[in-house]
Design an enzyme around this catalytic site. Structure first.
Site: not given
Length: 366
Positions: A150, A176-178
């Site tokens: 994740c 917030g993840k790429i």
């Protein structure tokens, strides 16, 4: 219209909203699955409602449930534990290797029982420590290897994408993840049977899977909403640039901070190419958890001080599992400084974060 939102994304969303409810079905989600599989080099991708849903779905797809055990690192976030427990299986926490490098294979082997069905490594901060050794162990023992990737979109090890080394890999699309769509998740696998079971489970088993016709089993409603799929597709198209930006942010912060007394940089081994999710240091300061909390108070987001990261056996929600502490992992987490990045951070922000870390470390040691 928000001036900071890409007009092309707004147009794509308008088109999705205009055709809802869509008689053609899940066209955005299906297109996203095809594109994810292509970008990450997997035969199959299955999109779901969240990263936790991806983990839950993967465990079910592997045929794991009540009475089974899943080995996982003690150094993990609570969501991984929840996903396994939700299936009725028992999470079993494994200590870290004494010198670092991921799960302690000796402790893992000691905790494997007749009930063990899978190993679930967690690639925190985009690191894939020990994954190849775990893959070899899983193959030798006939266990499933489910990767919690994740935080590892785009990380590579020995040239392979994180989340494609085991039988199935799980990813998050949370903010917030790429690649992010606010919320969401996906699974990658080369196994058509696992993909079919995952797709069936996330849709109330309305679709068939091998030896499990449509409607023959219980599932859940874990589909990814079409507008969120459209957002994820838009971000996926710019993934290479976003990945390069995260890695640049990570390199820059390390360059600004690495010579700070009390902080020892935790750089990856040569075989790894992390995605730059977080910059990592080992703290040699006194009262390291308190120092991390102090940084959080001063606006430096970090895993321990901001989010209270601790080993799973120490987490209040895991007490009912009644498992023994994992001392190597506990010591490592207490002394971990992990500073994550976001797409909105610019170089001025990074200089400010670095200045705060250096100032607070100097005051702490004095």
């Amino acid at each position: 219209m928000n001036a900071g939102v890409d007009p092309a994304l707004m147009q794509a969303l308008e088109q999705v909203l205009a055709r809802m409810p869509d008689p053609a079905g899940r066209r955005e989600a299906e297109a996203l699955e095809s594109e994810l599989a292509s970008v990450f080099g997997a035969r199959h991708a299955v999109v779901v409602a969240s990263g936790t849903s991806a983990l839950h779905t993967a465990v079910v797809a592997c045929g794991i449930g009540p009475g089974d055990e899943v080995l996982m690192p003690a150094t993990t976030v609570i969501m991984t534990v929840e996903a396994v427990a939700a299936t009725g299986a028992t999470p079993v926490f494994v200590d870290s290797a004494p010198g670092g490098g991921g799960i302690d294979l000796k402790d893992l082997s000691a905790k494997r029982t007749r009930a063990t069905r899978a190993i679930l490594p967690v690639h925190l901060a985009g690191r894939t420590d020990g994954i190849h050794e775990l893959a070899a162990y899983a193959q030798a023992t006939g266990l499933r290897l489910i990767e919690d990737a994740c935080q590892a979109q785009g990380s590579r090890t020995r040239g392979r994408q994180a989340g494609t080394i085991g039988h199935i890999g799980c990813f998050s699309l949370k903010d917030g993840k790429i690649i992010s769509s606010g919320e969401g998740g996906y699974l990658l696998t080369d196994d058509p049977e696992l993909a079919a079971r995952a797709a069936a489970f996330r849709t109330h088993w309305h679709t068939p899977a091998p030896e499990a016709p449509a409607g023959s089993r219980l599932g859940l409603g874990l589909r990814l909403a079409e507008p969120l799929a459209a957002i994820a597709r838009h971000q996926l198209a710019a993934f290479d640039d976003a990945l390069a930006r995260r890695r640049h942010q990570c390199r820059m912060l390390h360059e600004l901070v690495d010579d700070t007394p009390g902080l020892v940089p935790n750089h990856p081994p040569d075989e790894q190419e992390p995605n730059g999710y977080s910059a990592l240091w080992h703290l040699t300061l006194d009262r390291p958890r308190a120092f991390s909390a102090r940084l959080a108070e001063q606006g430096v987001t970090n895993s321990v001080g901001t989010f209270g990261l601790r080993t799973a056996p120490e987490h209040p929600a895991c007490r009912e599992l009644g498992q023994n502490p994992c001392p190597n992992a506990a010591r490592a987490v207490d002394r971990l400084l992990a500073v994550p990045f976001t797409a909105r951070m610019d170089e001025e922000d990074l200089h400010q974060i670095a200045a705060t870390i250096r100032r607070e470390a100097a005051q702490w040691t004095s």
